[in-house]
Design a protein around this motif. Sequence first.
Motif, mmCIF file in Angstrom:
data_model
loop_
_atom_site.group_PDB
_atom_site.id
_atom_site.type_symbol
_atom_site.label_atom_id
_atom_site.label_comp_id
_atom_site.label_asym_id
_atom_site.label_seq_id
_atom_site.Cartn_x
_atom_site.Cartn_y
_atom_site.Cartn_z
ATOM 1 N N PHE A 6 20.183 39.072 49.481
ATOM 2 C CA PHE A 6 20.057 37.747 48.750
ATOM 3 C C PHE A 6 21.161 37.353 47.977
ATOM 4 O O PHE A 6 21.647 36.115 47.899
ATOM 5 C CB PHE A 6 18.792 37.949 47.622
ATOM 6 C CG PHE A 6 18.534 36.756 46.871
ATOM 7 C CD1 PHE A 6 17.988 35.738 47.537
ATOM 8 C CD2 PHE A 6 18.964 36.684 45.435
ATOM 9 C CE1 PHE A 6 17.810 34.397 46.469
ATOM 10 C CE2 PHE A 6 18.663 35.614 44.746
ATOM 11 C CZ PHE A 6 17.983 34.718 45.317
ATOM 12 N N ARG A 7 22.076 38.241 47.280
ATOM 13 C CA ARG A 7 23.085 37.900 46.575
ATOM 14 C C ARG A 7 24.236 37.352 47.372
ATOM 15 O O ARG A 7 25.044 36.460 47.315
ATOM 16 C CB ARG A 7 23.663 38.995 45.691
ATOM 17 C CG ARG A 7 22.941 39.521 44.576
ATOM 18 C CD ARG A 7 23.410 40.598 43.786
ATOM 19 N NE ARG A 7 22.586 40.756 42.655
ATOM 20 C CZ ARG A 7 22.784 41.848 41.692
ATOM 21 N NH1 ARG A 7 23.831 42.541 41.967
ATOM 22 N NH2 ARG A 7 22.029 41.892 40.831
ATOM 23 N N VAL A 13 26.009 30.399 50.720
ATOM 24 C CA VAL A 13 25.423 29.006 50.349
ATOM 25 C C VAL A 13 26.075 28.159 49.498
ATOM 26 O O VAL A 13 26.557 27.100 49.574
ATOM 27 C CB VAL A 13 23.861 29.014 50.000
ATOM 28 C CG1 VAL A 13 23.456 27.540 49.488
ATOM 29 C CG2 VAL A 13 23.155 29.513 51.067
ATOM 30 N N LEU A 14 26.662 28.823 48.373
ATOM 31 C CA LEU A 14 27.677 28.206 47.456
ATOM 32 C C LEU A 14 28.903 27.905 48.023
ATOM 33 O O LEU A 14 29.420 26.882 47.902
ATOM 34 C CB LEU A 14 27.700 28.854 45.904
ATOM 35 C CG LEU A 14 26.586 29.333 45.169
ATOM 36 C CD1 LEU A 14 26.736 30.038 44.091
ATOM 37 C CD2 LEU A 14 26.240 27.686 44.815
ATOM 38 N N ALA A 21 31.124 19.459 49.715
ATOM 39 C CA ALA A 21 31.299 18.615 48.659
ATOM 40 C C ALA A 21 33.075 18.303 48.701
ATOM 41 O O ALA A 21 33.327 16.992 48.410
ATOM 42 C CB ALA A 21 31.009 19.323 47.319
ATOM 43 N N THR A 22 33.871 19.367 48.694
ATOM 44 C CA THR A 22 35.042 18.962 49.031
ATOM 45 C C THR A 22 35.660 18.145 50.033
ATOM 46 O O THR A 22 36.627 17.036 49.846
ATOM 47 C CB THR A 22 36.059 20.119 48.875
ATOM 48 O OG1 THR A 22 35.664 21.093 49.855
ATOM 49 C CG2 THR A 22 35.740 20.987 47.454
ATOM 50 N N PRO A 31 41.212 21.102 47.296
ATOM 51 C CA PRO A 31 40.798 21.299 48.635
ATOM 52 C C PRO A 31 39.935 22.255 49.275
ATOM 53 O O PRO A 31 39.155 22.860 48.268
ATOM 54 C CB PRO A 31 42.205 22.095 49.317
ATOM 55 C CG PRO A 31 42.677 22.665 48.146
ATOM 56 C CD PRO A 31 42.153 21.716 46.881
ATOM 57 N N PRO A 32 39.266 22.052 50.307
ATOM 58 C CA PRO A 32 38.074 22.936 50.985
ATOM 59 C C PRO A 32 38.530 24.413 50.920
ATOM 60 O O PRO A 32 39.528 24.867 51.075
ATOM 61 C CB PRO A 32 37.603 22.301 52.057
ATOM 62 C CG PRO A 32 38.451 21.394 52.401
ATOM 63 C CD PRO A 32 39.697 20.853 51.242
ATOM 64 N N PRO A 33 37.457 25.406 50.896
ATOM 65 C CA PRO A 33 37.766 26.697 51.117
ATOM 66 C C PRO A 33 38.544 27.175 51.992
ATOM 67 O O PRO A 33 39.091 28.069 52.103
ATOM 68 C CB PRO A 33 36.342 27.643 50.684
ATOM 69 C CG PRO A 33 35.531 26.410 50.143
ATOM 70 C CD PRO A 33 35.853 25.005 50.386
#
Length: 112
Positions: A6-7, A13-14, A21-22, A31-33
């Motif tokens: 779950f973690r 998801v985050l 979003a970026t 910048p995006p990850p």
Amino acid sequence: MRTALFRTLVLVVLVLLWEAATRLAANPFFPPPSTIVSRMHAMWFSGPVTRGFLTDLAVGNILPSLGRMALGFAGARWPGSCSGWRWGCRRGCTTISTGCCSSCAPSRRPRW
């Protein structure tokens, strides 16, 4: 096992939300990850096998980074410890902070 899964799912998801979003914002300062990871690989981990894939830049930055981290820790530890000790020695301050500090303590021992 279920908790770890779950973690991990929440973390994935985050990161996906951060990526979306970026990319939608298209801000050059955030910048995006995926861009961050590819740039990090190019800067640090694209060196020769004999040095554990570390580049010259990564090897040159290790000791200064550790030194700054130790300096920051020392700079925060000593004033924090001294002010906490002074705060605890004053009866009025101890009375005020006892309720707050005791509410942060666990009500029962964790089962580790």
